[in-house]
Motif scaffolding. Sequence first.
Motif, PDB file in Angstrom:
ATOM      1  N   GLU A 192      11.378 -90.612  74.907  1.00  0.00           N
ATOM      2  CA  GLU A 192      11.579 -90.469  73.551  1.00  0.00           C
ATOM      3  C   GLU A 192      11.719 -91.868  72.903  1.00  0.00           C
ATOM      4  O   GLU A 192      11.079 -91.924  71.802  1.00  0.00           O
ATOM      5  CB  GLU A 192      12.430 -89.486  72.988  1.00  0.00           C
ATOM      6  N   GLN A 193      12.577 -92.460  73.441  1.00  0.00           N
ATOM      7  CA  GLN A 193      12.975 -93.918  72.435  1.00  0.00           C
ATOM      8  C   GLN A 193      12.365 -95.247  73.107  1.00  0.00           C
ATOM      9  O   GLN A 193      12.847 -96.148  72.884  1.00  0.00           O
ATOM     10  CB  GLN A 193      14.364 -93.749  72.489  1.00  0.00           C
ATOM     11  N   LYS A 204      14.716 -87.865  79.447  1.00  0.00           N
ATOM     12  CA  LYS A 204      14.127 -87.493  78.273  1.00  0.00           C
ATOM     13  C   LYS A 204      14.382 -88.488  77.096  1.00  0.00           C
ATOM     14  O   LYS A 204      13.345 -88.604  76.219  1.00  0.00           O
ATOM     15  CB  LYS A 204      14.678 -86.001  77.883  1.00  0.00           C
TER      16      LYS A 204
END
Length: 216
Positions: free
Chosen positions: A148-149, A144
């Motif tokens: 996300e990054q 995750k």
Amino acid sequence: MNYRFLFAWVLMASMYTGVKAHPPKEDDQSQAVPPSLKIGYVNVAYIFEQLPEAIKNNQDFQTFQKQLSNNLGLKASELEKKYSDYQKQVDTFTEAQQKQKQAELSELHQSLRTLEQQMPAEIEKKYKVVIQPIHHKIKQVIDKIAKEQSYSFVLAKDTEAGPVVLFAQPGFDLSELVLEKLKTMAPKEIEPPVVGPKTQTPAQPSTRSAKAVKKK
């Protein structure tokens, strides 16, 4: 005068001066620059040492292993004592008593072997219940964060075979970020690991079809 020679020389000179070197055409399209890689690493062992849930489950797992080992030790001590007693008293037993004692010793020995053979499977079963789900949870959080990054790679600093990351700047370490995310996540945010193939639920007949069958 040799006109043929003069004519050939003039022809060659004209051909030479008429040929022009053309430099290679430059490609107007700029070459695509590959995107820069974003890499991080995680120390899973550190996360296990800091995560309260992992600490508790690991203690339960260690206690379970110790109990199995103690049970095995008690069985072995019991067999050793009974065999020693049998050796001391064998001359006082009748033939029927000797056979009975030998059968008891054989049964106890078989029970000890069975317990010893079952230990690895019992330990693995317990591991899948208390430890493996935490590994699954850590993996989900890493995935995750990476998405996300926009991380290209997230490496494991520690593995069973040894360290994968031999050196890295502390700024690439995502362990604390993963740990904090794990502490704040609700249980419903974690998908349970898939243990086996999913069973398909048989399709229920429609109401219309059921009525048609009933009329017939």
